[in-house]
Design a protein around this motif. Sequence first.
Motif, PDB file in Angstrom:
ATOM      1  N   THR A  70       0.770  -1.158  -0.139  1.00 55.53           N
ATOM      2  CA  THR A  70       0.030  -0.102  -0.082  1.00 55.53           C
ATOM      3  C   THR A  70       0.726   1.214   0.066  1.00 55.53           C
ATOM      4  N   SER A  73       2.000   1.678  -3.519  1.00 53.96           N
ATOM      5  CA  SER A  73       1.163   2.326  -4.403  1.00 53.96           C
ATOM      6  C   SER A  73       1.026   3.747  -4.189  1.00 53.96           C
ATOM      7  N   ARG A  74       1.071   4.357  -3.035  1.00 54.18           N
ATOM      8  CA  ARG A  74       0.822   5.445  -2.745  1.00 54.18           C
ATOM      9  C   ARG A  74       1.858   6.290  -3.264  1.00 54.18           C
ATOM     10  N   THR A 162      -5.695  -7.402  -7.156  1.00 55.42           N
ATOM     11  CA  THR A 162      -4.729  -5.714  -6.785  1.00 55.42           C
ATOM     12  C   THR A 162      -4.986  -5.113  -7.962  1.00 55.42           C
ATOM     13  N   HIS A 180      -7.778   6.811  -2.095  1.00 58.43           N
ATOM     14  CA  HIS A 180      -6.909   5.572  -2.060  1.00 58.43           C
ATOM     15  C   HIS A 180      -6.118   5.396  -0.948  1.00 58.43           C
ATOM     16  N   TYR A 185      -4.364  -1.795   3.657  1.00 56.01           N
ATOM     17  CA  TYR A 185      -3.740  -3.077   3.320  1.00 56.01           C
ATOM     18  C   TYR A 185      -3.918  -2.966   1.652  1.00 56.01           C
ATOM     19  N   GLY A 186      -4.927  -2.627   1.097  1.00 50.66           N
ATOM     20  CA  GLY A 186      -5.088  -2.746  -0.289  1.00 50.66           C
ATOM     21  C   GLY A 186      -5.985  -3.725  -1.040  1.00 50.66           C
ATOM     22  N   GLY A 220       1.853  -7.810  -0.777  1.00 49.36           N
ATOM     23  CA  GLY A 220       1.181  -7.173   0.337  1.00 49.36           C
ATOM     24  C   GLY A 220       0.780  -8.247   1.760  1.00 49.36           C
ATOM     25  N   ASP A 237     -10.116  -1.369   5.103  1.00 52.37           N
ATOM     26  CA  ASP A 237     -10.168  -1.523   3.735  1.00 52.37           C
ATOM     27  C   ASP A 237     -11.759  -1.706   3.119  1.00 52.37           C
TER      28      ASP A 237
END
Length: 320
Positions: A70, A73-74, A162, A180, A185-186, A220, A237
Amino acid sequence: MKLSVIIPIYRGGAEWVDCWQAIVANSHLFEKIFLSFNYSDMQTDDLRIIGDVQPANVHVLVHQTKMTATEHSRKIYRWVLSQLPEGFILFLCHDDIIEPDALAEILVRELKTDEAIFGPFRFTTPDNSRRTVIACEFTDSLTGDHRVFANRLLEKTAVAFTASGLIIHSTVFARLVTTHERMQYGCNAEIFWLCNPLIRKIWQGRRPLVVINVRAESEGAILARHRGLFGAAAHSDALLTLTLAFAGYRDAPWIRLGLARQIAAKSILHPWRSLRYGPAHMVALYREGFLTFADLVTLPLFGLAAVALAAIVRIRNFFN
């Protein structure tokens, strides 16, 4: 249509080789190719795979510290936004392989900004067996009622690709990046990007768009377990994705009711976590313009009604 691709890489190895070779062979189909390398003991080898000579549309970001999926991804999403991509964006995991024929079929379509593409997928398991998974089969070949699609997708809340094989417009991507960042955790990333107020129609091709390599462990899962965050983070999430989906179906009360029931059910199972995360998510989505004031009243009422009903049933069962 213009299409860019985002690929996060972490301990890629041989599977990253296959993914990259498919991307390079079809690099002319992409407006931009964004590669982000999370730090690992294999980072140098993963970087060596792309080589010194790369297509002109390749953009590379290399990180010097290890991050969770996560956190990674940010970083990627903020970086991609700074590059001002146009058109649509394809999400792809480093161990998945794009199918060029299916991609070519998609690129001739003229999609609107509130339309998305999701799969279908072919899964490859460790024993090399393959099966094609259609997220939702439509009778009219390529598309169907978005509400039906979303309802079936939301019923399968254990599914998590994902977001690999998902295509959305860059304006939708930009609008949802801040939201987002609330994810810990995603989980259920495909639900987050598809079941929201900004998407009105979901398309799916006739042939698999992505070959997904199924593994027992993911980036993840490994990092989140080590930090002991999985339970609370996954619950947070789930509440976020379900609340965001609730905001998108004002014209489909039966779906809203189902989503409210799911949120209430999770609140019953983990009341303290729900009190910790649920109100904060609702307020954030209200400030970001996804929820109305009426929604802020309706959702808690559904939750209280569900909790009260469950309490009555338990008391009745106790005395019986």
